[in-house]
Write a protein that holds these residues in place. Structure first.
Motif, PDB file in Angstrom:
ATOM      1  N   GLY A 123     -10.155   8.788  -0.356  1.00 20.12           N
ATOM      2  CA  GLY A 123      -9.036   9.130   0.525  1.00 20.12           C
ATOM      3  C   GLY A 123      -7.671   8.938  -0.119  1.00 20.12           C
ATOM      4  N   LEU A 124      -7.490   7.823  -0.800  1.00 19.25           N
ATOM      5  CA  LEU A 124      -6.171   7.515  -1.377  1.00 19.25           C
ATOM      6  C   LEU A 124      -5.757   8.555  -2.420  1.00 19.25           C
ATOM      7  CD1 LEU A 124      -6.266   3.622  -1.753  1.00 19.25           C
ATOM      8  CD2 LEU A 124      -4.851   4.963  -0.177  1.00 19.25           C
ATOM      9  N   GLN A 125      -6.729   9.004  -3.235  1.00 18.13           N
ATOM     10  CA  GLN A 125      -6.369  10.005  -4.243  1.00 18.13           C
ATOM     11  C   GLN A 125      -6.135  11.375  -3.609  1.00 18.13           C
ATOM     12  OE1 GLN A 125      -5.130   9.832  -7.263  1.00 18.13           O
ATOM     13  NE2 GLN A 125      -5.289   7.635  -6.930  1.00 18.13           N
ATOM     14  N   SER A 182       0.842  -1.202   0.000  1.00 19.01           N
ATOM     15  CA  SER A 182       0.000   0.000   0.000  1.00 19.01           C
ATOM     16  C   SER A 182       0.872   1.246   0.000  1.00 19.01           C
ATOM     17  CB  SER A 182      -0.887   0.025   1.254  1.00 19.01           C
ATOM     18  OG  SER A 182      -0.060   0.210   2.398  1.00 19.01           O
ATOM     19  N   ILE A 192       0.681   3.538   2.144  1.00 23.38           N
ATOM     20  CA  ILE A 192       1.085   3.764   3.548  1.00 23.38           C
ATOM     21  C   ILE A 192       2.371   3.004   3.827  1.00 23.38           C
ATOM     22  CG2 ILE A 192       0.393   3.525   5.973  1.00 23.38           C
ATOM     23  CD1 ILE A 192      -2.537   3.478   4.831  1.00 23.38           C
ATOM     24  N   THR A 195      -7.937   6.230   4.426  1.00 22.12           N
ATOM     25  CA  THR A 195      -7.714   5.564   3.133  1.00 22.12           C
ATOM     26  C   THR A 195      -9.013   5.013   2.527  1.00 22.12           C
ATOM     27  OG1 THR A 195      -7.140   3.565   4.351  1.00 22.12           O
ATOM     28  CG2 THR A 195      -5.320   4.954   3.623  1.00 22.12           C
ATOM     29  N   ASP A 196     -10.163   5.427   3.069  1.00 24.40           N
ATOM     30  CA  ASP A 196     -11.437   4.956   2.507  1.00 24.40           C
ATOM     31  C   ASP A 196     -11.857   5.810   1.313  1.00 24.40           C
ATOM     32  OD1 ASP A 196     -11.569   3.080   4.441  1.00 24.40           O
ATOM     33  OD2 ASP A 196     -12.852   4.257   5.784  1.00 24.40           O
ATOM     34  N   ILE A 247      -1.704  11.358   6.094  1.00 24.48           N
ATOM     35  CA  ILE A 247      -2.368  10.105   5.686  1.00 24.48           C
ATOM     36  C   ILE A 247      -3.323   9.642   6.800  1.00 24.48           C
ATOM     37  CG2 ILE A 247      -2.015   7.642   5.186  1.00 24.48           C
ATOM     38  CD1 ILE A 247       0.587   8.429   3.726  1.00 24.48           C
ATOM     39  N   THR A 265      -6.366  11.966   6.796  1.00 19.57           N
ATOM     40  CA  THR A 265      -7.214  11.833   5.599  1.00 19.57           C
ATOM     41  C   THR A 265      -7.974  10.509   5.571  1.00 19.57           C
ATOM     42  OG1 THR A 265      -5.558  13.130   4.406  1.00 19.57           O
ATOM     43  CG2 THR A 265      -7.209  12.018   3.061  1.00 19.57           C
ATOM     44  N   ILE A 291      -4.863  11.763  -0.650  1.00 25.39           N
ATOM     45  CA  ILE A 291      -3.518  11.619  -0.089  1.00 25.39           C
ATOM     46  C   ILE A 291      -2.476  11.913  -1.169  1.00 25.39           C
ATOM     47  CG2 ILE A 291      -1.833   9.848   0.654  1.00 25.39           C
ATOM     48  CD1 ILE A 291      -4.162   8.600   2.302  1.00 25.39           C
ATOM     49  N   ASP A 292      -2.669  11.289  -2.332  1.00 23.57           N
ATOM     50  CA  ASP A 292      -1.690  11.482  -3.413  1.00 23.57           C
ATOM     51  C   ASP A 292      -1.606  12.955  -3.819  1.00 23.57           C
ATOM     52  OD1 ASP A 292       0.220  10.439  -5.278  1.00 23.57           O
ATOM     53  OD2 ASP A 292      -1.271  10.783  -6.845  1.00 23.57           O
TER      54      ASP A 292
END
Ligand code: FEO
Length: 172
Positions: A159-161, A91, A93, A155-156, A150, A153, A163-164
């Motif tokens: 969330g991941l985008q 991941s 993370i 990761t649900d 992270i 924010t 974060i990026d």
């Protein structure tokens, strides 16, 4: 390197050996961050990929700083062999957690060379490493800030985008 040349250097032999080991560590970090950039590209984290590409370049600059220093003091820097580069992460993370682990290991190694230089009265090496000590403070701080971001924010969902996208704030 011939013994006579080792004795005429303006730093201590122990310092040169430790700095050559540090060259290797910086080269390993550079290659590792490039592998992380590749992982990020393949997994759709394009801003993080840019971040790691830049980190990779910076680590090479660190390596060359030490290389040039060893030349300047009449030492003999080695071109390092770099092996064991991990390309496998579960991941984003994990990528940043591994980065922090790497950076804390580098900090420990730099501090060890400073302490050794102090022990053998090698003022030149101790002064040279001042920049690296402060650079490590900055680098560790950056990665801790990203890990905090992270955590906040999450990761649900999107969330991941998010974060990026936010990682872009740490690209100078
Ligand atoms: Fe050059 Fe990030 O250690």
């Amino acid at each position: 390197m011939k013994d006579i040349a080792r004795q005429s250097m303006s730093i201590k032999v122990e310092s040169m050996d430790l700095l050559n080991n540090q060259i290797k560590m910086e080269a390993h970090a550079s290659a590792t961050y490039l592998a992380m950039a590749s992982w990020c590209e393949q997994n759709g984290f394009f801003t993080s990929a840019k971040f790691f590409r830049k980190q990779s370049e910076e680590e090479r600059e660190h390596m060359m700083k030490i290389f040039d220093f060893l030349i300047d003091v009449g030492g003999s820097p080695y071109s390092p062999e770099v092996t064991n580069i991990n390309h496998d992460y579960s991941s984003i993370i994990e990528v940043f957690e591994a980065t922090l682990e790497h950076e804390t290991a580098v900090t420990k190694s730099i501090h060890n060379i400073v302490l050794n230089a102090r022990k053998v009265d090698d003022i030149t090496t101790e002064r040279f490493l001042d920049w690296f000590v402060m650079e490590q403070v900055e680098e560790e701080n950056t990665i801790r800030d990203i890990l905090d971001m992270i955590a906040i924010t999450g990761t649900d969902g999107v969330g991941l985008q998010v974060i990026d996208d936010h990682v872009g704030n740490w690209i100078n």
